[in-house]
Enzyme design. Structure first.
Site, PDB file in Angstrom:
ATOM      1  CE  LYS A 150      -3.320  67.920  28.740  1.00 41.19           C
ATOM      2  NZ  LYS A 150      -3.288  69.393  28.811  1.00 41.19           N
ATOM      3  NE  ARG A 199       2.370  74.759  36.158  1.00 39.35           N
ATOM      4  CZ  ARG A 199       1.647  75.788  35.745  1.00 39.35           C
ATOM      5  NH1 ARG A 199       1.203  76.692  36.621  1.00 39.35           N
ATOM      6  NH2 ARG A 199       1.360  75.964  34.470  1.00 39.35           N
TER       7      ARG A 199
END
Ligand code: BES
Ligand code: MN
Ligand code: ZN
Length: 485
Positions: free
Chosen positions: A263, A337
Site C-alpha cells: 500500500k 477475502r
C-alpha cells in the site's frame, strides 16, 4: 465514566450539571426548585444538537445544560443516543465531575422506557469513550459520573444499554491498539480471557492446526509475516434449548501492509483497524452471557498480519483453500477475502450453522460508495437482509444493501486456477467483487457479508461514533439482530 439510574422522585439530587433535553418549539421545563436567569433560556430553540449552558441561581445544581432534541415527531433512538453523547462531551469540556440527566416524559412516551433507556445509556457511555492507554501520563477524565433521572420504566433499558456500550468499548479498545501491541496471538489471549467469564468456550488454532486442516489461503496471507497466525473459534451456549445456531465470522488482520502489492505509505497506520470485523465479533461475546441471548452463537476470527517478508506470497502464486478450491493471488492486498474464505470453509464444515454473518473491512470501494456512516450489506435471503437493516436502524449502525449477481461471480473465475482474488481490468463494483469471491465458500448456508471498511473508523458526523478512533461498529448491531430475531 460511571453511569447510574435514579427513579425520579420529588427531589433532584445535588449535581454539578443538570441536563435537560428540550424538544424544538417547546420551552425548557425547569424542575421545581431550579432557577435560572430569565435570559438563560431566551432564544433557545431546541433544535437537534443545540446546546446552552447557564449558571443556576437556585437549586441542587451549579449549572444547567440544555440539549436540543429537534421536533418531537422526529424523535428516534439515534437522536436520544446523540443527546446522551453530547451530554458526556459537554460535561467533560465543562469540567463537571457529576451530571444528572432529567429524561423528559415525552421521550419515554415516544420510544417506550426500554428503548429510550438503552439509547440514552449507550450515548452517554460511548460519548465518554477515551483511549489513553499508551500515554505515559494518561489524562484523567474530568467528568466522572452521570445519573439518569426518570421513570422506573427506564431502568432495565439503562442497564442493558450499559452492557451494550461496554461491549462496544471492548471492541474499540482492540481496534485502537497499534499492531505491535495487538498481534494475532494477543487476540487469541484476549479471546481466552473471555472464556474465564463463563458460558463461553474458546478454541485457538495455530499454524500447525491450519496446515492439518488445509487452510492454504489463510496460511498464504500469513507467510509473509514474522507473527504467527491464529484462528479463533468461540462458542456460546444459552441456558435453555437454543432457538438456532448462528455463526459470526470476523476478518482479523492485525495489520495490512498490502503485502508484496504494498500500500502507499500515507495513512498506512490506519491498517491497524483491519481487524475490526474480528473486534466486533469478540465484542458480541463480551455481552452474550449478560444479555442471556437465546441462540447458540459461534464466533470465528481469522487473525494474521499481511506483510511483504521474504516468504511472502507473490502476485500470481496459487494457494489451495480448505475445501480444495485453488486460487491465484493476483493482488496480495486483496487478502481479507482469502482469510475469510478459509474461515467460511471451517464454519460451514465444522460448525454447520443455520446462518452466517461475516464482518470485514474488505474494500476501499465501499468507502467510496457509502462513506463512513453506512456499511454495505450483501445477503443471500431478503429475510436476513431485512433483519440486519432493521437492527442497524435501531442501533444507529446503518447498513445499505449492495448487489451480488452471477456476473460478479463470473468475474472471479481464474485463468490458471479455479478462482482469482481480484476481478481485474476495469470491471468496477469492487465491493461486489469481494463478496462474489466469498460466496462459494459460504455454500448453501444462509449468509450475509457486511463490508465495514467505511464504518469501522473515520466517522465523525455523530457524537458517539469516535472520530479518528475506532467506532466498534457491528457489536451492538449483531446483538440487536440476535435479540429481535
Ligand atoms: N483492508 C483493505 C480494505 C480497506 C481499504 C479498508 C481502505 C479500509 C480503507 C483490504 O484488504 C484491501 O486492501 N482491499 C483492496 C482490494 C483490491 C486490491 C481489490 C482495496 O480495497 O483496495
Ligand atoms: Mn488489503
Ligand atoms: Zn485488508
Amino acid at each position: 465514566m460511571k453511569l447510574n439510574f435514579q427513579k425520579l422522585g420529588t427531589r433532584i439530587p445535588n449535581t454539578d450539571l443538570l441536563v435537560l433535553f428540550v424538544f424544538e418549539g417547546e420551552k425548557p421545563k425547569l424542575p421545581a426548585g431550579v432557577e435560572l436567569a430569565k435570559v438563560a433560556t431566551t432564544g433557545f430553540k431546541g433544535e437537534l444538537r443545540e446546546t446552552r449552558v447557564a449558571d443556576a441561581l437556585k437549586g441542587p445544581a451549579d449549572r444547567v445544560l440544555l440539549v436540543g432534541l429537534g421536533k418531537a415527531k422526529d424523535l428516534d433512538p439515534e437522536r436520544v443516543r446523540r443527546a446522551g453523547a453530547i451530554t458526556s462531551l459537554r460535561a467533560e469540556a465543562l469540567g463537571a465531575p457529576t451530571c444528572a440527566v432529567l429524561v423528559a416524559d415525552g421521550v419515554v412516551e415516544a420510544l417506550g422506557g426500554e428503548r429510550a433507556g438503552v439509547a440514552l445509556a449507550e450515548g452517554a457511555v460511548l460519548g465518554a469513550y477515551r483511549y489513553e492507554e499508551n500515554k505515559s501520563k494518561p489524562k484523567q477524565a474530568k467528568h466522572e459520573s452521570t445519573t439518569i433521572l426518570g421513570p422506573a420504566s427506564l431502568e432495565a433499558g439503562v442497564a442493558k444499554g450499559l452492557v451494550l456500550a461496554e461491549a462496544n468499548a471492548f471492541a474499540r479498545d482492540l481496534q485502537n491498539k497499534p499492531a505491535n501491541l495487538l498481534t494475532p496471538s494477543d487476540m487469541a489471549d484476549l479471546a481466552e480471557a473471555l472464556e474465564k467469564a463463563g458460558r463461553i468456550s474458546v478454541k485457538v488454532f495455530d499454524k500447525r492446526d491450519m496446515e492439518k486442516m488445509g487452510m492454504g489461503l489463510l496460511l498464504g496471507v500469513a507467510q509473509g509475516s514474522r507473527q504467527p497466525p491464529r484462528l479463533l473459534h468461540l462458542t456460546y451456549k444459552p441456558k435453555g434449548k437454543a432457538k438456532g445456531r448462528v455463526a459470526l465470522v470476523g476478518k482479523g488482520l492485525t495489520f495490512d501492509s498490502g503485502g508484496i502489492s504494498i500500500k502507499p505509505s500515507a495513512k498506512m497506520d490506519e491498517m491497524r483497524y483491519d481487524m475490526s470485523g474480528a473486534a466486533a465479533v469478540l465484542g458480541v461475546f463480551h455481552a452474550l452471557r449478560k444479555l442471556d441471548v437465546p441462540y447458540e452463537v459461534h464466533g470465528v476470527c481469522a487473525c494474521t498480519e499481511n506483510m511483504p517478508g521474504g516468504q511472502a506470497t507473490k502476485p500470481g502464486d496459487i494457494h489451495t483453500a480448505m475445501n480444495g478450491t485453488t486460487v491465484e493471488v493476483l493482488n496480495t492486498d486483496a487478502e481479507g477475502r482469502l482469510v475469510l474464505a478459509d474461515a467460511l470453509c471451517y464454519t460451514t464444515s465444522k460448525i454447520k450453522p443455520d446462518t452466517i454473518v461475516d464482518l470485514a473491512t474488505l474494500t476501499g470501494a465501499v468507502v467510496v460508495a457509502l462513506g463512513h456512516e453506512m456499511a454495505g450489506c450483501f445477503a443471500t435471503t431478503s429475510k436476513l437482509k431485512d433483519e440486519l437493516l432493521a437492527a442497524g436502524d435501531e442501533t444507529g449502525e446503518r447498513l445499505w444493501p449492495l448487489p451480488l449477481l452471477d456476473y460478479h461471480k463470473d468475474q472471479m473465475k481464474g485463468a490458471y486456477a479455479d478462482l482469482k482474488n481480484i476481478s481485474g481490468g476495469d470491471m468496477g463494483a469492487g465491493s461486489s467483487a469481494g463478496a462474489a469471491f466469498l460466496a462459494p465458500f459460504a455454500g448453501e448456508t444462509e449468509w450475509a457479508h457486511l463490508d465495514i471498511a467505511g464504518t469501522a473508523w473515520g466517522g465523525s458526523a455523530r457524537e458517539w461514533v469516535g472520530g479518528p478512533l475506532g467506532s466498534g461498529y457491528g457489536t451492538r448491531l449483531l446483538l440487536k439482530w440476535l435479540e429481535s430475531r
